[in-house]
Design a protein around this motif. Structure first.
Motif, PDB file in Angstrom:
ATOM      1  N   ALA A 215       0.800  -1.227   0.000  1.00  0.00           N
ATOM      2  CA  ALA A 215       0.000   0.000   0.000  1.00  0.00           C
ATOM      3  C   ALA A 215       0.834   1.280   0.000  1.00  0.00           C
ATOM      4  O   ALA A 215       0.270   2.371  -0.038  1.00  0.00           O
ATOM      5  N   GLY A 216       2.164   1.189   0.058  1.00  0.00           N
ATOM      6  CA  GLY A 216       2.949   2.423   0.076  1.00  0.00           C
ATOM      7  C   GLY A 216       4.410   2.211   0.379  1.00  0.00           C
ATOM      8  O   GLY A 216       4.919   1.083   0.355  1.00  0.00           O
ATOM      9  N   ASN A 217       5.097   3.306   0.675  1.00  0.00           N
ATOM     10  CA  ASN A 217       6.506   3.249   1.045  1.00  0.00           C
ATOM     11  C   ASN A 217       6.867   4.520   1.803  1.00  0.00           C
ATOM     12  O   ASN A 217       6.178   5.533   1.702  1.00  0.00           O
ATOM     13  N   ILE A 218       7.939   4.416   2.564  1.00  0.00           N
ATOM     14  CA  ILE A 218       8.503   5.564   3.271  1.00  0.00           C
ATOM     15  C   ILE A 218      10.011   5.526   3.096  1.00  0.00           C
ATOM     16  O   ILE A 218      10.586   4.487   2.761  1.00  0.00           O
ATOM     17  N   THR A 219      10.631   6.664   3.343  1.00  0.00           N
ATOM     18  CA  THR A 219      12.084   6.692   3.436  1.00  0.00           C
ATOM     19  C   THR A 219      12.433   7.031   4.881  1.00  0.00           C
ATOM     20  O   THR A 219      11.618   7.582   5.624  1.00  0.00           O
ATOM     21  N   ALA A 220      13.642   6.678   5.245  1.00  0.00           N
ATOM     22  CA  ALA A 220      14.127   6.971   6.593  1.00  0.00           C
ATOM     23  C   ALA A 220      15.592   7.339   6.502  1.00  0.00           C
ATOM     24  O   ALA A 220      16.324   6.829   5.650  1.00  0.00           O
ATOM     25  N   THR A 221      16.013   8.226   7.390  1.00  0.00           N
ATOM     26  CA  THR A 221      17.417   8.621   7.476  1.00  0.00           C
ATOM     27  C   THR A 221      18.012   7.970   8.712  1.00  0.00           C
ATOM     28  O   THR A 221      17.482   8.101   9.814  1.00  0.00           O
ATOM     29  N   LEU A 222      19.103   7.240   8.498  1.00  0.00           N
ATOM     30  CA  LEU A 222      19.759   6.502   9.573  1.00  0.00           C
ATOM     31  C   LEU A 222      21.132   7.088   9.855  1.00  0.00           C
ATOM     32  O   LEU A 222      21.794   7.620   8.967  1.00  0.00           O
TER      33      LEU A 222
END
Length: 134
Positions: free
Chosen positions: A9-16
């Motif tokens: 249903a979707g996607n996200i990005t993340a900063t690590l």
């Protein structure tokens, strides 16, 4: 370092934070595919990566924190309260929406944008995590 987490249903990005031992171990395992599990307003999934708990591991975190649950070799992505959050079952304004993880987790970074997008993840959904090349 940025990652993309995708589900049907979707996607996200993340900063690590690229400087933590856990982030470095996770980066070596990417891309990875897994199966989503949910616990209250948290999505978590197996990574196949096994690391030790870091000295700054925390159990109570802000919504949108990207955490690594060492007890389950899993990424944990809380976007709201879990069943062990103080005030579970009350409205968000009554208790502030605490995100309490199952046990202390290594903190890797945070979701970019609105972590509530994770509410569209269903238990059993296929999950893919990949490194976003700079």
């Amino acid at each position: 370092m940025q990652i993309r987490i995708s589900w049907p249903a979707g996607n996200i990005t993340a900063t690590l934070d690229a400087n933590t031992p856990t982030t470095q171990a996770l980066a070596k395992a990417l891309p990875l595919a897994s199966t989503a599990r949910t616990w209250g307003e948290e999505v978590y999934f197996d990574t196949g990566v096994s690391v030790s708990r870091e000295t700054d591991a925390r159990q109570v975190v802000a919504p949108g924190t990207v955490a690594f649950w060492t007890d389950g070799d899993a990424l944990a992505l809380p976007y709201g309260p879990t069943p062990i959050s103080r005030g579970w079952g009350l409205s968000r304004t009554e208790f502030g929406g605490e995100c309490r993880l199952a046990s202390p987790c290594n903190i890797l970074g945070s979701v970019d944008g609105d972590a509530r997008l994770l509410a569209t993840v269903r238990a059993g959904d296929p999950i893919r995590v990949e490194l976003i090349e700079e």
